[in-house]
Scaffold this active site. Structure first.
Site, PDB file in Angstrom:
ATOM      1  N   THR A  84      -3.265   5.542   4.153  1.00  0.00           N
ATOM      2  CA  THR A  84      -1.949   5.954   3.675  1.00  0.00           C
ATOM      3  C   THR A  84      -2.052   6.818   2.429  1.00  0.00           C
ATOM      4  O   THR A  84      -1.226   7.704   2.210  1.00  0.00           O
ATOM      5  CB  THR A  84      -1.073   4.712   3.391  1.00  0.00           C
ATOM      6  OG1 THR A  84      -1.130   3.837   4.523  1.00  0.00           O
ATOM      7  CG2 THR A  84       0.368   5.100   3.162  1.00  0.00           C
ATOM      8  N   LYS A 123       0.841  -1.207   0.000  1.00  0.00           N
ATOM      9  CA  LYS A 123       0.000   0.000   0.000  1.00  0.00           C
ATOM     10  C   LYS A 123       0.871   1.250   0.000  1.00  0.00           C
ATOM     11  O   LYS A 123       0.444   2.309  -0.470  1.00  0.00           O
ATOM     12  CB  LYS A 123      -0.976  -0.008   1.172  1.00  0.00           C
ATOM     13  CG  LYS A 123      -0.343  -0.200   2.547  1.00  0.00           C
ATOM     14  CD  LYS A 123       0.093   1.072   3.207  1.00  0.00           C
ATOM     15  CE  LYS A 123       0.748   0.768   4.535  1.00  0.00           C
ATOM     16  NZ  LYS A 123       1.263   1.964   5.224  1.00  0.00           N
TER      17      LYS A 123
END
Length: 305
Positions: free
Chosen positions: A214, A157
Site C-alpha cells: 500500500t 496500514k
C-alpha cells in the site's frame, strides 16, 4: 446502481475502475440484494468500509441463520472504533463472520497476477472453508485465528500509506519510505498487541505485507491521496481527485482515538491526523518526526555490561 449493473451486464467490464478485466459470464450480476443473498452459503461483503454498517443493516431481512459473511474491505469505524467484522457481527448477530485480507490490489488480482492473502476466523473450519473456496494457482490463501490482528493491520496500514504518499509528494526518496514502513509497522504492532492481537500477525501478510504494497504501489488510493497532499492539495481536494474512497482518511481518527485509549505512542498517526484535519503542512510534520527525542529502536534489547 441499476445503471452500473446494466453497463456491467452489457460490457462485462468496469471500464472506470478495472479496465481490461473481463467479468466471466458465469458471474450473475444483480442490483437486488434479496436475489443476491437467497440460497447462498457464502456472502462476500466488498463495499467500502464506511458503508459496511448500512449495507449489513440492509442485509438483515434476507440473512439465514449461520450464513457465512466474508468481509474483504479494510477499515475501522469512526466514533465506535469497531473493526468491520465487529460491525457485521453487531448488525447481523446470526451470521458467521470471516475476513479475507492481505496485499491484494484488485488491478492485479483481476489480471491473475500471483497474489497471497489470509482468511481469518475464530473457527478453524470456517477459515479453511474460505481458504478452499478462494485458493487457486494464482491466488494463495493462508488461514489465521487472529481476526483482530488482521483487521487492525490491514486498516491502519492505510494511514501509514497516506504518510508514505505525502513523502513522495514532497520529493523525498527511498530512505524516507523505508523509514515510514518500518516505523509504521512498529506503531501498528504496538497498538494491535495492546488491543489483544498477536505480534506474529503484524509480521505477516496482513501486517508488513499489506503495508509494503500500500505504501509503494501505483494502485494505492491512500498513497495517491497522500502524494497529492504532499504536493499541496487539501485532504478534500485529494479525495476528489482520487475519485474513490480513501480508507485511510476514515481510519486515521480512529487510530488516534485507539492510541489514546490504550496509551500507545503513535507519532506517525498523530502527524497524519494533523495534516489531514488541522491543515498542518506535510513538510513540517516530517520535520517534527525527525526532531523527536532520541530513542533506542527496540527497548526490549539489552546492552553488554
Amino acid at each position: 446502481m441499476e445503471d452500473e449493473i446494466a453497463d456491467l451486464k452489457k460490457n462485462r467490464e468496469h471500464k472506470a475502475k478495472l479496465p481490461g478485466v473481463h467479468i466471466d459470464e458465469k458471474i450473475h450480476l444483480t442490483a437486488n440484494l434479496e436475489e443476491a443473498m437467497t440460497d447462498k452459503d457464502m456472502l462476500v461483503l466488498a463495499v467500502p468500509s464506511v458503508f459496511t454498517r448500512s449495507t449489513a443493516k440492509s442485509m438483515k431481512p434476507y440473512l439465514k441463520k449461520d450464513q457465512l459473511v466474508v468481509t474483504v474491505a479494510k477499515g475501522i469505524e469512526e466514533d465506535t472504533n469497531l473493526t468491520l467484522a465487529e460491525i457485521i457481527k453487531e448488525e447481523l448477530p446470526e451470521a458467521e463472520v470471516a475476513v479475507l485480507c492481505g496485499p491484494s490490489h484488485a488491478e492485479e488480482v483481476g489480471r491473475r497476477i500471483p497474489t497471497t492473502v489470509v482468511a481469518g476466523s475464530k473457527k478453524k473450519e470456517v477459515a479453511e472453508l474460505v481458504q478452499n473456496i478462494f485458493m487457486n494457482e494464482n491466488f494463495r490463501v493462508y488461514t489465521s485465528p487472529d481476526v483482530l490482528g488482521m483487521e487492525v493491520g490491514s486498516s491502519l496500514k492505510n494511514v501509514i500509506a497516506l504518510a508514505a504518499g505525502m513523502a513522495d509528494g514532497l520529493g523525498y526518496g527511498d530512505n524516507t519510505k523505508a523509514a515510514l514502513i518500518t516505523r509504521g509497522i512498529a506503531e501498528i504492532g504496538r497498538l494491535a498487541v495492546a488491543m489483544g492481537a498477536k505480534v506474529e500477525t503484524l509480521q505477516g501478510l496482513t501486517g508488513i505485507g499489506d503495508l509494503i504494497v500500500t505504501c509503494a504501489s501505483v494502485h494505492s488510493r491512500n498513497r495517491k491521496a497522500g502524494y497529492l497532499i504532499g504536493q499541496g492539495k487539501t485532504m478534500k481536494e485529494a479525495m476528489d481527485e482520487v475519485k474513490m474512497v480513501v480508507e485511510g482518511v476514515y481510519s486515521a481518527k480512529s487510530a488516534l482515538q485507539l492510541a489514546k485509549k490504550y496509551n500507545v505512542e503513535m507519532p506517525l498517526v498523530e502527524q497524519v491526523n494533523r495534516v489531514l484535519f488541522e491543515d498542518f503542512p506535510a513538510k513540517d510534520a516530517v520535520r517534527e518526526l525527525m526532531l523527536r527525542d532520541k530513542r533506542i529502536e527496540h527497548s526490549d534489547l539489552s546492552w553488554e555490561e
